[in-house]
Design a protein around this motif. Structure first.
Motif, mmCIF file in Angstrom:
data_model
loop_
_atom_site.group_PDB
_atom_site.id
_atom_site.type_symbol
_atom_site.label_atom_id
_atom_site.label_comp_id
_atom_site.label_asym_id
_atom_site.label_seq_id
_atom_site.Cartn_x
_atom_site.Cartn_y
_atom_site.Cartn_z
ATOM 1 N N LYS A 1 0.461 -10.772 -0.408
ATOM 2 C CA LYS A 1 1.055 -10.537 0.640
ATOM 3 C C LYS A 1 0.313 -9.964 1.875
ATOM 4 N N SER A 2 0.641 -10.314 3.096
ATOM 5 C CA SER A 2 -0.284 -10.017 4.183
ATOM 6 C C SER A 2 -0.194 -8.617 4.662
ATOM 7 N N GLU A 3 0.999 -7.922 4.217
ATOM 8 C CA GLU A 3 1.084 -6.558 4.791
ATOM 9 C C GLU A 3 1.993 -5.946 3.817
ATOM 10 N N LYS A 4 2.093 -4.539 3.856
ATOM 11 C CA LYS A 4 2.977 -3.926 2.949
ATOM 12 C C LYS A 4 4.421 -4.225 3.149
ATOM 13 N N ILE A 5 5.049 -4.488 2.099
ATOM 14 C CA ILE A 5 6.583 -5.038 2.087
ATOM 15 C C ILE A 5 7.266 -3.979 1.821
ATOM 16 N N THR A 6 8.301 -3.567 2.385
ATOM 17 C CA THR A 6 9.427 -2.610 2.035
ATOM 18 C C THR A 6 10.552 -3.016 2.062
ATOM 19 N N GLU A 7 11.192 -3.686 3.009
ATOM 20 C CA GLU A 7 12.391 -4.419 3.179
ATOM 21 C C GLU A 7 12.496 -5.453 2.146
ATOM 22 N N TYR B 1 5.653 -2.855 -10.444
ATOM 23 C CA TYR B 1 4.665 -2.030 -10.974
ATOM 24 C C TYR B 1 3.879 -1.109 -10.188
ATOM 25 N N ARG B 2 3.420 -1.839 -9.009
ATOM 26 C CA ARG B 2 2.963 -1.113 -7.870
ATOM 27 C C ARG B 2 2.508 -1.985 -6.602
ATOM 28 N N GLN B 3 2.049 -1.663 -5.482
ATOM 29 C CA GLN B 3 1.803 -2.669 -4.721
ATOM 30 C C GLN B 3 0.440 -1.868 -3.896
ATOM 31 N N THR B 4 -0.620 -2.515 -3.717
ATOM 32 C CA THR B 4 -1.652 -1.782 -3.156
ATOM 33 C C THR B 4 -2.341 -2.727 -1.827
ATOM 34 N N GLY B 5 -2.580 -1.654 -0.924
ATOM 35 C CA GLY B 5 -2.973 -2.425 0.236
ATOM 36 C C GLY B 5 -4.446 -2.092 0.589
ATOM 37 N N PHE B 6 -5.375 -2.862 1.177
ATOM 38 C CA PHE B 6 -6.706 -2.722 1.377
ATOM 39 C C PHE B 6 -7.258 -3.744 2.366
ATOM 40 N N TYR B 7 -8.345 -3.496 3.082
ATOM 41 C CA TYR B 7 -8.713 -4.526 3.961
ATOM 42 C C TYR B 7 -9.885 -5.456 3.282
ATOM 43 N N LEU B 8 -9.916 -6.594 3.462
ATOM 44 C CA LEU B 8 -10.837 -7.506 2.787
ATOM 45 C C LEU B 8 -12.267 -6.871 3.331
ATOM 46 N N PRO B 9 -13.113 -7.022 2.434
ATOM 47 C CA PRO B 9 -14.722 -6.548 2.773
ATOM 48 C C PRO B 9 -15.081 -7.003 4.185
ATOM 49 N N TYR C 1 -5.913 -7.293 6.317
ATOM 50 C CA TYR C 1 -5.247 -6.499 5.600
ATOM 51 C C TYR C 1 -4.629 -7.402 4.617
ATOM 52 N N ARG C 2 -4.542 -6.882 3.307
ATOM 53 C CA ARG C 2 -4.259 -7.539 2.292
ATOM 54 C C ARG C 2 -3.330 -6.697 1.376
ATOM 55 N N ASN C 3 -2.153 -7.338 0.930
ATOM 56 C CA ASN C 3 -1.507 -6.218 0.051
ATOM 57 C C ASN C 3 -1.065 -7.007 -1.220
ATOM 58 N N LEU C 4 -1.483 -6.559 -2.265
ATOM 59 C CA LEU C 4 -0.954 -7.071 -3.499
ATOM 60 C C LEU C 4 0.175 -6.435 -4.066
ATOM 61 N N PHE C 5 1.206 -7.362 -4.281
ATOM 62 C CA PHE C 5 2.582 -6.824 -4.879
ATOM 63 C C PHE C 5 2.624 -7.057 -6.259
#
Ligand code: SAM
Length: 246
Positions: free
Chosen positions: A182-188, A205-213, A218-222
């Motif tokens: 996902k491109s951002e943290k998703i809550t809704e 399990y979790r969602q982790t956000g970070f900036y690509l190097p 921004y990238r969020n892995l859900f």
């Protein structure tokens, strides 16, 4: 092509890879360059990607696809089975396969012309253990040789999380993981998908956000873990998961 695929851009690509803890052989670097060439060649007569600049493809398609390694370093050397649902022009599945060739990858998409492109990529890059499937995710999940047989299912830019969970979770074996790029943290969206995820045998399990190097992208892995088998009735008939999300 030499001036399009400049050394400076390749150097930046390698710096980004180093930041992800990935080092490529010359052969693998060549495979990425050839993949880029094929992508832009075929993109001139079919719709594969809106991104065509070399530096942008490197960052937004290749590095982005590989960013999964930040969360799952075991992908580097384990012989896992992975399926990419709605792979399009091969993202994230092809970059993952080039960088980590021991992974057995299945690429699935419902658009025949994209599968023709992927056939060409697999042939030219001489990739082994890549299975290409032209079809709807809803249909193939019914085949016993596909259902609940994958350690990892990945998917980028295909559908909202409820719909996507119904398309993806049936492929994952118990104990395996489904990762939605996902491109951002998703809550809704995550809240709306809670019921679907539970019904399908998953647990967030979790969602982790970070900036690509070296970027402000921004990238969020859900991530959803499969904790029990998906009931037989899922996925529902093709088209229903997107029209009436669980
Ligand atoms: N994952 C690629 C990427 O990130 O560049 C492609 C994204 S593209 C926006 C969405 C893709 O999902 C399309 O190629 C489409 O054909 C495929 N798709 C959508 N619904 C699908 C389904 N139910 N089964 C298989 N493929 C599907």
């Amino acid at each position: 092509m030499e001036n399009i695929c400049s050394n400076l851009e390749l150097q930046n690509f390698h710096e980004d890879l180093t930041e992800l803890g990935i080092s490529l052989s010359e052969e693998q670097t060549g495979q990425f360059v050839r993949y880029y060439e094929l992508l832009t060649e075929w993109n001139s007569f079919m719709n594969l990607t809106a991104i065509t600049e070399f530096s942008e493809v490197l960052k937004k398609h290749f590095i982005d696809s590989l960013s999964i390694i930040k969360e799952f370093p075991e992908l580097k050397n384990q012989e896992i089975r992975m399926i990419d649902i709605g792979t399009g022009a091969g993202f994230p599945g092809i970059p993952i396969k080039i960088a980590f060739p021991q992974i057995k990858v299945t690429l699935l998409d419902s658009l025949q012309k994209r599968l023709r492109f992927l056939e060409k990529v697999v042939e030219e890059l001489e990739l082994n253990d890549v299975e290409l499937i032209h079809g709807r995710a809803e249909d193939y999940a019914r085949l016993p040789e596909k259902r609940e047989t994958y350690d990892f299912c990945v998917s980028r830019a295909v559908a909202n999380l409820s719909t996507l969970s119904e398309l993806c979770m049936p492929y994952v074996k118990t104990g395996g993981i489904f990762i939605s790029y996902k491109s951002e943290k998703i809550t809704e969206e995550a809240d709306a998908a809670q019921n679907a995820i539970r019904l399908l045998g998953g647990k967030i399990y979790r969602q982790t956000g970070f900036y690509l190097p070296n970027s402000d992208i921004y990238r969020n892995l859900f991530q959803i873990k499969k904790i029990k088998r998906t009931p037989e009735k899922y996925p529902r008939k093709a088209g229903i998961p997107s029209k009436q999300p669980l």
